[in-house]
Design a protein around this motif. Structure first.
Motif, short mmCIF file in Angstrom:
data_model
loop_
_atom_site.label_atom_id
_atom_site.label_comp_id
_atom_site.label_asym_id
_atom_site.label_seq_id
_atom_site.Cartn_x
_atom_site.Cartn_y
_atom_site.Cartn_z
N ILE A 16 0.86 -1.18 0.00
CA ILE A 16 0.00 0.00 0.00
C ILE A 16 0.90 1.24 0.00
O ILE A 16 1.67 1.45 0.94
CB ILE A 16 -0.93 0.04 1.23
N CYS A 17 0.81 2.04 -1.06
CA CYS A 17 1.58 3.28 -1.17
C CYS A 17 0.69 4.49 -0.86
O CYS A 17 -0.53 4.37 -0.77
CB CYS A 17 2.17 3.42 -2.57
N ALA A 18 1.32 5.65 -0.76
CA ALA A 18 0.57 6.86 -0.40
C ALA A 18 -0.51 7.19 -1.42
O ALA A 18 -1.57 7.71 -1.07
CB ALA A 18 1.52 8.04 -0.25
N ASP A 19 -0.24 6.89 -2.70
CA ASP A 19 -1.24 7.22 -3.72
C ASP A 19 -2.31 6.14 -3.88
O ASP A 19 -3.15 6.23 -4.78
CB ASP A 19 -0.59 7.55 -5.07
N ASP A 20 -2.32 5.15 -3.00
CA ASP A 20 -3.38 4.14 -3.00
C ASP A 20 -4.53 4.52 -2.08
O ASP A 20 -5.58 3.85 -2.11
CB ASP A 20 -2.82 2.78 -2.55
N THR A 21 -4.35 5.54 -1.26
CA THR A 21 -5.38 5.89 -0.27
C THR A 21 -5.62 7.40 -0.26
O THR A 21 -4.73 8.19 -0.56
CB THR A 21 -4.96 5.46 1.15
N ALA A 22 -6.83 7.77 0.12
CA ALA A 22 -7.17 9.19 0.22
C ALA A 22 -6.62 9.80 1.51
O ALA A 22 -6.33 10.99 1.55
CB ALA A 22 -8.69 9.37 0.17
N GLU A 23 -6.51 9.00 2.57
CA GLU A 23 -5.94 9.50 3.82
C GLU A 23 -4.64 8.76 4.10
O GLU A 23 -4.44 7.62 3.66
CB GLU A 23 -6.92 9.35 4.98
N HIS A 24 -3.77 9.42 4.83
CA HIS A 24 -2.43 8.91 5.05
C HIS A 24 -2.10 8.90 6.53
O HIS A 24 -2.82 9.48 7.34
CB HIS A 24 -1.41 9.76 4.28
N LYS A 25 -1.00 8.23 6.88
CA LYS A 25 -0.55 8.26 8.26
C LYS A 25 -0.44 9.72 8.73
O LYS A 25 -0.02 10.57 7.96
CB LYS A 25 0.83 7.61 8.40
N ASP A 56 8.51 2.70 12.75
CA ASP A 56 9.50 3.37 13.60
C ASP A 56 9.08 4.75 14.07
O ASP A 56 9.81 5.37 14.85
CB ASP A 56 10.83 3.49 12.85
N THR A 57 7.93 5.27 13.63
CA THR A 57 7.54 6.62 14.01
C THR A 57 6.21 6.63 14.76
O THR A 57 5.43 5.68 14.71
CB THR A 57 7.41 7.54 12.78
N VAL A 58 5.96 7.76 15.41
CA VAL A 58 4.69 7.92 16.12
C VAL A 58 3.52 7.90 15.13
O VAL A 58 2.42 7.46 15.48
CB VAL A 58 4.70 9.22 16.96
N TYR A 59 3.76 8.32 13.89
CA TYR A 59 2.71 8.28 12.88
C TYR A 59 2.32 6.83 12.56
O TYR A 59 1.16 6.53 12.33
CB TYR A 59 3.16 8.99 11.61
N ASP A 60 3.32 5.94 12.56
CA ASP A 60 3.04 4.53 12.35
C ASP A 60 2.19 3.98 13.49
O ASP A 60 1.22 3.24 13.28
CB ASP A 60 4.34 3.73 12.25
N MET A 61 2.57 4.34 14.71
CA MET A 61 1.82 3.88 15.88
C MET A 61 0.38 4.39 15.84
O MET A 61 -0.57 3.63 16.08
CB MET A 61 2.52 4.35 17.16
N GLN A 62 0.19 5.66 15.51
CA GLN A 62 -1.16 6.23 15.46
C GLN A 62 -1.98 5.59 14.35
O GLN A 62 -3.19 5.36 14.51
CB GLN A 62 -1.06 7.74 15.27
N CYS A 63 -1.35 5.28 13.23
CA CYS A 63 -2.04 4.59 12.14
C CYS A 63 -2.53 3.22 12.60
O CYS A 63 -3.68 2.84 12.35
CB CYS A 63 -1.09 4.46 10.95
N ALA A 64 -1.66 2.49 13.29
CA ALA A 64 -2.04 1.17 13.79
C ALA A 64 -3.18 1.26 14.79
O ALA A 64 -4.16 0.50 14.71
CB ALA A 64 -0.83 0.50 14.43
N LYS A 107 -3.39 8.85 10.02
CA LYS A 107 -4.73 8.27 9.92
C LYS A 107 -4.63 6.80 9.52
O LYS A 107 -3.63 6.35 8.97
CB LYS A 107 -5.56 9.07 8.94
N PRO A 108 -5.68 6.02 9.77
CA PRO A 108 -5.59 4.58 9.57
C PRO A 108 -5.77 4.10 8.14
O PRO A 108 -5.70 2.89 7.89
CB PRO A 108 -6.72 4.04 10.46
N GLY A 109 -5.98 5.03 7.20
CA GLY A 109 -6.29 4.64 5.83
C GLY A 109 -5.41 3.57 5.22
O GLY A 109 -5.91 2.62 4.60
#
Length: 209
Positions: free
Chosen positions: A131-140, A165-173, A142-144
Motif C-alpha cells: 500500500i503506497c501513499a497514492d493508494d489511499t485518500a488518507e495517510h498516516k 519506527d515513528t509515532v505516525y506509524d503507531m497512530q495509524c495502527a 490516519k488509519p487509511g
C-alpha cells in the motif's frame, strides 16, 4: 505465529534511509526557502508523505510540486547511503515460514517505491501486498493505509501486526485497531505506545513465534 499478517513500514523499518532522507530534504528546503531545517525538524516529518513533509517544513503549497521534483534529484546524491537493516530479511523469511502473509504500508508514493525497488528488490519481493501513499485518500497518522490493506487482503484487525519506527506509524495502527511493534532498530530513542518493543528484527521474530 501470533499473527496471520505482518505489515511493515519501509523507511526506518526495513531500510535505513535516515541519512539520505535527512540530508536531501535539508538541501531541498534550503533551495526552496533559504532556510536549512534542523535535524530534529526534519526527523519530525519522517513517516509522512512527501508533500506533507515539505509543507511541515515551510514550503508554500504552490511550491510543493517543484519541491518533490527537487527532492527526487537531491536524494540521488546520497544513493550510496541506504541499506537494509541487519536481520530484516531473516525476520521476513521467518514470518513467511511460519505462515504469515507480509505487507508494506508506506508513505512513499508508487514512483518512490519503484526507486527503492531498484535498490532493494529482494526486500520488496518478499511481501504479498503493498500500500503506497497514492493508494489511499488518507495517510498516516490516519488509519487509511492499514484499512486499505485489510480491504485488499480480507484480514481482520486481530490478525494484523504493523511494524514501524515513528509515532505516525503507531497512530495509524491504533486507528485501524491493529497491534503495533516499534522498530527500535530504526528509532533507538523513540518513546511510544507499542505492543512490542524489540531492539533487533530477530528479537521481534522470537516474540512473534
Amino acid at each position: 505465529m501470533k499473527y496471520g499478517h505482518v505489515v511493515f513500514d519501509m523507511d526506518g523499518t526495513l531500510i535505513d534511509t535516515c541519512e539520505a532522507i535527512q540530508q536531501s530534504l535539508r538541501d531541498t528546503i534550503a533551495m526552496l526557502t533559504g532556510n536549512t531545517p534542523t535535524e530534529a525538524e526534519v526527523r519530525a516529518t519522517f513517516g509522512t508523505p512527501s508533500d506533507a513533509g515539505l509543507k511541515m517544513l515551510g514550503v508554500r503549497d504552490e511550491d510543493i510540486p517543484r519541491g518533490i521534483l527537487l527532492w527526487s534529484e537531491n536524494i540521488k546524491k546520497y544513493e550510496d547511503t541506504p541499506r537494509a537493516f541487519a536481520g530484516v530479511r531473516e525476520l521476513m523469511d521467518g514470518l513467511k515460514a511460519g505462515g504469515c502473509s507480509l505487507g508494506i504500508a508506506t508513505s512513499k508514493n508508487t514512483a518512490e517505491l519503484d526507486h527503492s525497488r531498484e535498490q532493494f528488490g529482494d526486500i520488496v519481493s518478499r511481501v504479498d501486498c503493498i500500500i503506497c501513499a497514492d493508494d489511499t485518500a488518507e495517510h498516516k497518522p490516519k488509519p487509511g493505509p492499514l484499512l486499505k490493506y485489510m480491504e485488499y487482503t480480507g484480514a481482520r484487525p486481530s490478525e494484523v501486526l504493523y511494524v514501524g519506527d515513528t509515532v505516525y506509524d503507531m497512530q495509524c495502527a491504533r486507528g485501524a485497531g491493529v497491534d503495533f511493534a516499534l522498530a527500535r532498530w530504526g528509532n533507538p530513542d523513540g518513546r511510544m505506545d507499542a505492543d512490542y518493543d524489540e531492539p533487533t528484527p530477530l528479537a521481534l521474530l522470537e516474540k512473534l513465534r
